[in-house]
Design a protein around this motif. Structure first.
Motif, mmCIF file in Angstrom:
data_model
loop_
_atom_site.group_PDB
_atom_site.id
_atom_site.type_symbol
_atom_site.label_atom_id
_atom_site.label_comp_id
_atom_site.label_asym_id
_atom_site.label_seq_id
_atom_site.Cartn_x
_atom_site.Cartn_y
_atom_site.Cartn_z
ATOM 1 N N ALA A 1 0.845 -1.187 0.000
ATOM 2 C CA ALA A 1 0.000 0.000 0.000
ATOM 3 C C ALA A 1 0.886 1.244 0.000
ATOM 4 O O ALA A 1 2.046 1.196 0.406
ATOM 5 N N GLY A 2 0.345 2.336 -0.466
ATOM 6 C CA GLY A 2 1.085 3.595 -0.492
ATOM 7 C C GLY A 2 1.659 3.880 -1.859
ATOM 8 O O GLY A 2 1.901 2.975 -2.648
ATOM 9 N N ASN A 3 1.839 5.144 -2.144
ATOM 10 C CA ASN A 3 2.369 5.559 -3.447
ATOM 11 C C ASN A 3 3.856 5.267 -3.563
ATOM 12 O O ASN A 3 4.626 5.530 -2.644
ATOM 13 N N ARG A 4 4.226 4.737 -4.731
ATOM 14 C CA ARG A 4 5.628 4.590 -5.111
ATOM 15 C C ARG A 4 5.761 5.281 -6.460
ATOM 16 O O ARG A 4 5.251 4.815 -7.461
ATOM 17 N N THR A 5 6.402 6.420 -6.459
ATOM 18 C CA THR A 5 6.531 7.234 -7.665
ATOM 19 C C THR A 5 7.772 6.819 -8.439
ATOM 20 O O THR A 5 8.858 6.720 -7.879
ATOM 21 N N PHE A 6 7.593 6.600 -9.762
ATOM 22 C CA PHE A 6 8.699 6.185 -10.623
ATOM 23 C C PHE A 6 9.192 7.326 -11.504
ATOM 24 O O PHE A 6 10.371 7.442 -11.761
ATOM 25 N N LEU A 7 8.280 8.141 -12.004
ATOM 26 C CA LEU A 7 8.641 9.307 -12.813
ATOM 27 C C LEU A 7 7.819 10.487 -12.331
ATOM 28 O O LEU A 7 6.620 10.362 -12.070
ATOM 29 N N ASN A 8 8.455 11.637 -12.228
ATOM 30 C CA ASN A 8 7.748 12.821 -11.749
ATOM 31 C C ASN A 8 8.503 14.067 -12.207
ATOM 32 O O ASN A 8 9.724 14.115 -12.135
ATOM 33 N N LYS A 9 7.770 15.046 -12.678
ATOM 34 C CA LYS A 9 8.355 16.354 -12.967
ATOM 35 C C LYS A 9 7.634 17.372 -12.109
ATOM 36 O O LYS A 9 6.437 17.556 -12.235
ATOM 37 N N GLY A 10 8.366 17.998 -11.221
ATOM 38 C CA GLY A 10 7.779 19.007 -10.346
ATOM 39 C C GLY A 10 7.514 18.453 -8.962
ATOM 40 O O GLY A 10 7.903 17.343 -8.626
ATOM 41 N N ALA A 11 6.835 19.253 -8.148
ATOM 42 C CA ALA A 11 6.509 18.857 -6.786
ATOM 43 C C ALA A 11 5.259 19.589 -6.329
ATOM 44 O O ALA A 11 5.057 20.750 -6.665
ATOM 45 N N GLY A 12 4.423 18.899 -5.581
ATOM 46 C CA GLY A 12 3.209 19.513 -5.023
ATOM 47 C C GLY A 12 2.316 20.084 -6.095
ATOM 48 O O GLY A 12 2.023 19.433 -7.088
ATOM 49 N N THR A 13 1.896 21.338 -5.912
ATOM 50 C CA THR A 13 0.990 21.972 -6.870
ATOM 51 C C THR A 13 1.697 22.339 -8.170
ATOM 52 O O THR A 13 1.050 22.712 -9.136
ATOM 53 N N GLN A 14 3.024 22.228 -8.211
ATOM 54 C CA GLN A 14 3.786 22.548 -9.412
ATOM 55 C C GLN A 14 4.119 21.311 -10.257
ATOM 56 O O GLN A 14 4.889 21.385 -11.194
ATOM 57 N N THR A 15 3.524 20.150 -9.924
ATOM 58 C CA THR A 15 3.775 18.928 -10.672
ATOM 59 C C THR A 15 3.230 19.055 -12.079
ATOM 60 O O THR A 15 2.112 19.502 -12.292
ATOM 61 N N ASN A 16 4.037 18.653 -13.077
ATOM 62 C CA ASN A 16 3.590 18.660 -14.461
ATOM 63 C C ASN A 16 3.171 17.262 -14.901
ATOM 64 O O ASN A 16 2.158 17.105 -15.556
ATOM 65 N N PHE A 17 3.935 16.219 -14.550
ATOM 66 C CA PHE A 17 3.507 14.861 -14.868
ATOM 67 C C PHE A 17 4.038 13.882 -13.831
ATOM 68 O O PHE A 17 4.973 14.174 -13.093
ATOM 69 N N TYR A 18 3.395 12.703 -13.768
ATOM 70 C CA TYR A 18 3.821 11.672 -12.826
ATOM 71 C C TYR A 18 3.435 10.286 -13.335
ATOM 72 O O TYR A 18 2.550 10.140 -14.181
ATOM 73 N N PHE A 19 4.114 9.270 -12.834
ATOM 74 C CA PHE A 19 3.819 7.866 -13.084
ATOM 75 C C PHE A 19 4.112 7.155 -11.779
ATOM 76 O O PHE A 19 5.238 7.219 -11.277
ATOM 77 N N GLU A 20 3.096 6.527 -11.172
ATOM 78 C CA GLU A 20 3.279 5.936 -9.859
ATOM 79 C C GLU A 20 2.479 4.652 -9.701
ATOM 80 O O GLU A 20 1.569 4.374 -10.484
ATOM 81 N N MET A 21 2.813 3.896 -8.674
ATOM 82 C CA MET A 21 2.112 2.673 -8.312
ATOM 83 C C MET A 21 1.583 2.855 -6.910
ATOM 84 O O MET A 21 2.288 3.355 -6.028
ATOM 85 N N ASN A 22 0.318 2.462 -6.686
ATOM 86 C CA ASN A 22 -0.291 2.518 -5.364
ATOM 87 C C ASN A 22 -1.024 1.199 -5.162
ATOM 88 O O ASN A 22 -2.110 1.008 -5.691
ATOM 89 N N GLY A 23 -0.411 0.273 -4.416
ATOM 90 C CA GLY A 23 -0.981 -1.070 -4.298
ATOM 91 C C GLY A 23 -0.974 -1.726 -5.668
ATOM 92 O O GLY A 23 0.051 -1.798 -6.323
#
Length: 75
Positions: free
Chosen positions: A32-54
């Motif tokens: 359980a919980g997010n595991r982020t593999f690709l991310n550009k930015g942080a918080g409200t400034q995130t542009n894209f993401y790819f993650e696994m959650n469970g």
């Protein structure tokens, strides 16, 4: 394991319409919980993401005014 690569923020990496995110992931357990593999930015400034959650794979991008997200479950 737990390795990261950090690069400078570049407008050339900003996603605004279509995109392809690719990552080779071989989890030994589904936790359980997010595991982020690709991310550009942080918080409200995130542009894209790819993650696994469970057992869910999530990806998305922000085009400057709204989020475009996709979720796949049960792999």
């Amino acid at each position: 394991a737990n390795d990261t690569v950090d690069s400078n923020s570049s407008n050339g990496l900003a996603v605004t319409t279509t995109y392809t995110l690719s990552s080779w992931v071989n989890p030994t357990t589904v936790a359980a919980g997010n595991r982020t593999f690709l991310n550009k930015g942080a918080g409200t400034q995130t542009n894209f993401y790819f993650e696994m959650n469970g057992d869910e794979w999530n990806s998305g991008f922000h085009d400057g005014s709204s989020w475009h997200e996709h979720e796949t479950t049960g792999f």
